[in-house]
Enzyme design. Structure first.
Site, PDB file in Angstrom:
ATOM      1  N   ASP A 123     -16.885 -16.535  -0.982  1.00 16.61           N
ATOM      2  CA  ASP A 123     -16.041 -15.331  -0.917  1.00 16.61           C
ATOM      3  C   ASP A 123     -15.206 -15.224  -2.190  1.00 16.61           C
ATOM      4  O   ASP A 123     -15.189 -16.149  -3.009  1.00 16.61           O
ATOM      5  CB  ASP A 123     -15.144 -15.352   0.329  1.00 16.61           C
ATOM      6  N   LYS A 180     -17.140 -11.588   1.409  1.00 17.97           N
ATOM      7  CA  LYS A 180     -17.079 -11.936   2.835  1.00 17.97           C
ATOM      8  C   LYS A 180     -16.144 -10.981   3.573  1.00 17.97           C
ATOM      9  O   LYS A 180     -15.079 -10.650   3.079  1.00 17.97           O
ATOM     10  CB  LYS A 180     -16.570 -13.371   2.972  1.00 17.97           C
ATOM     11  N   ASP A 226     -16.323 -24.775  -1.457  1.00 20.67           N
ATOM     12  CA  ASP A 226     -15.249 -24.078  -0.744  1.00 20.67           C
ATOM     13  C   ASP A 226     -14.136 -25.091  -0.478  1.00 20.67           C
ATOM     14  O   ASP A 226     -14.352 -26.301  -0.599  1.00 20.67           O
ATOM     15  CB  ASP A 226     -15.790 -23.514   0.581  1.00 20.67           C
ATOM     16  N   THR A 280     -15.576 -23.625  11.260  1.00 18.30           N
ATOM     17  CA  THR A 280     -16.694 -23.390  12.185  1.00 18.30           C
ATOM     18  C   THR A 280     -18.040 -23.545  11.475  1.00 18.30           C
ATOM     19  O   THR A 280     -19.079 -23.670  12.127  1.00 18.30           O
ATOM     20  CB  THR A 280     -16.650 -21.949  12.745  1.00 18.30           C
TER      21      THR A 280
END
Ligand code: R5P
Length: 288
Positions: free
Chosen positions: A167, A190, A217, A222
């Site tokens: 993102d 994103k 990242d 999740t």
């Protein structure tokens, strides 16, 4: 100076102390039948600089109570200074009041920590681009960046890498790591639909021929951000996927889902897990 490992910092306290050649001990934690904690500092802290190592994972609320109670005890018992090393500091993500009366978690956590500690060190805090960690606390706050360790891991272990940020928020990270690893990078866009659901799309066409895709990242929670990007990149023809991140929270079988999608995941050990192969204790010791 003495290094004390709280429940979430046991895996790092000894390593940090060894590097600093100073003593360390563990915080003794027991629980009463009603769930209240009974904590005990196992060394004399009078006149000492006490470094409490606490990473916030598992029961993050209990981690917070432990850290605050341990700091309060160290202060009561005459510690000269109490420093919090929070390799992963929770509650930083929500920095907006979405409805009247709602708590801004980021402000709550930084204000509470400022009240109980003299200094705080955090690895890659999840805060908005452009916001300085020092502006969030009223005590000295130090941000430690793990990008160099991630770039070194990529250089040593993965051939023909294409670094991909999932993102816009990961742009600087992807750019910096790809510079150090001497390879190209690409960024996805994103849209977050809920805490669980995201949609991603590539910002522009990328040449994937012979490339190993490496998502970078700060956090995997999740795993859905990376899984969405993998789905998109498979459609674009990519075949081999890696993911190197700082904090591996991995809720709800996220690691297993990523493994099933053929993504090889590696994290730092801010949070210990099966794939936390990149050790950040050296970075912390240097900054202490
Ligand atoms: C968000 O801005 C972060 O950098 C991560 O991309 C995000 O926290 C990952 O969450 P999840 O694994 O739940 O998709």
């Amino acid at each position: 100076m003495i290094i004390i490992g709280c429940s979430g910092g046991k895996h790092l306290a000894g390593k940090i102390a060894k590097k600093l050649k100073c003593p360390y001990s563990l915080l003794k934690v027991k629980k009463y039948p009603d769930g209240e904690l009974n904590l005990r500092l196992m060394s004399n802290v009078k006149g000492k600089e006490v470094v409490l190592v606490q990473s916030f994972y598992g029961d993050v609320n209990e981690c917070l109570v432990e850290a605050i109670f341990a700091a309060e005890t160290a202060n009561e018992l005459g510690a000269k200074k109490v420093i919090l090393v929070a390799p992963y500091l929770a509650y930083l993500r929500k920095d907006i009041r979405y409805g009247p009366g709602e708590c801004i978690n980021r402000n709550a956590i930084t204000n509470i920590i400022s009240r109980y500690f003299d200094r705080v060190l955090v690895i890659d805090p999840h805060i908005r681009k452009g916001v300085k960690i020092s502006s969030l606390f009223s005590i000295k706050a130090v941000e430690i960046n793990a990008d160099k360790l991630i770039a070194d891991y990529i250089k040593k272990n993965i051939k023909n890498p294409l670094v991909v940020g999932p993102d816009k928020g990961s742009l600087n990270m992807a750019k910096g790591i790809s510079n150090m690893a001497k390879c190209n990078y690409a960024i996805f866009e994103k849209t977050r639909i809920s805490g669980w659901e995201v949609k991603t799309k590539a910002r522009k066409k990328v040449d994937l021929k012979g490339r190993n895709i490496i998502f970078v990242d700060d956090i995997i929670s999740t795993g859905n951000t990376i899984l969405e990007c993998v789905k998109n990149m498979k459609k674009m023809g990519a075949k081999r996927f890696y993911c190197v991140v700082v904090h591996g929270i991995f809720i709800e079988n996220a690691l297993e889902k990523l493994r099933k999608a053929n993504v090889k995941v590696v994290t730092t050990n801010t949070i210990p897990n099966k794939v936390s192969k990149i050790d950040i204790s050296g970075l912390i010791a240097e900054r202490i």
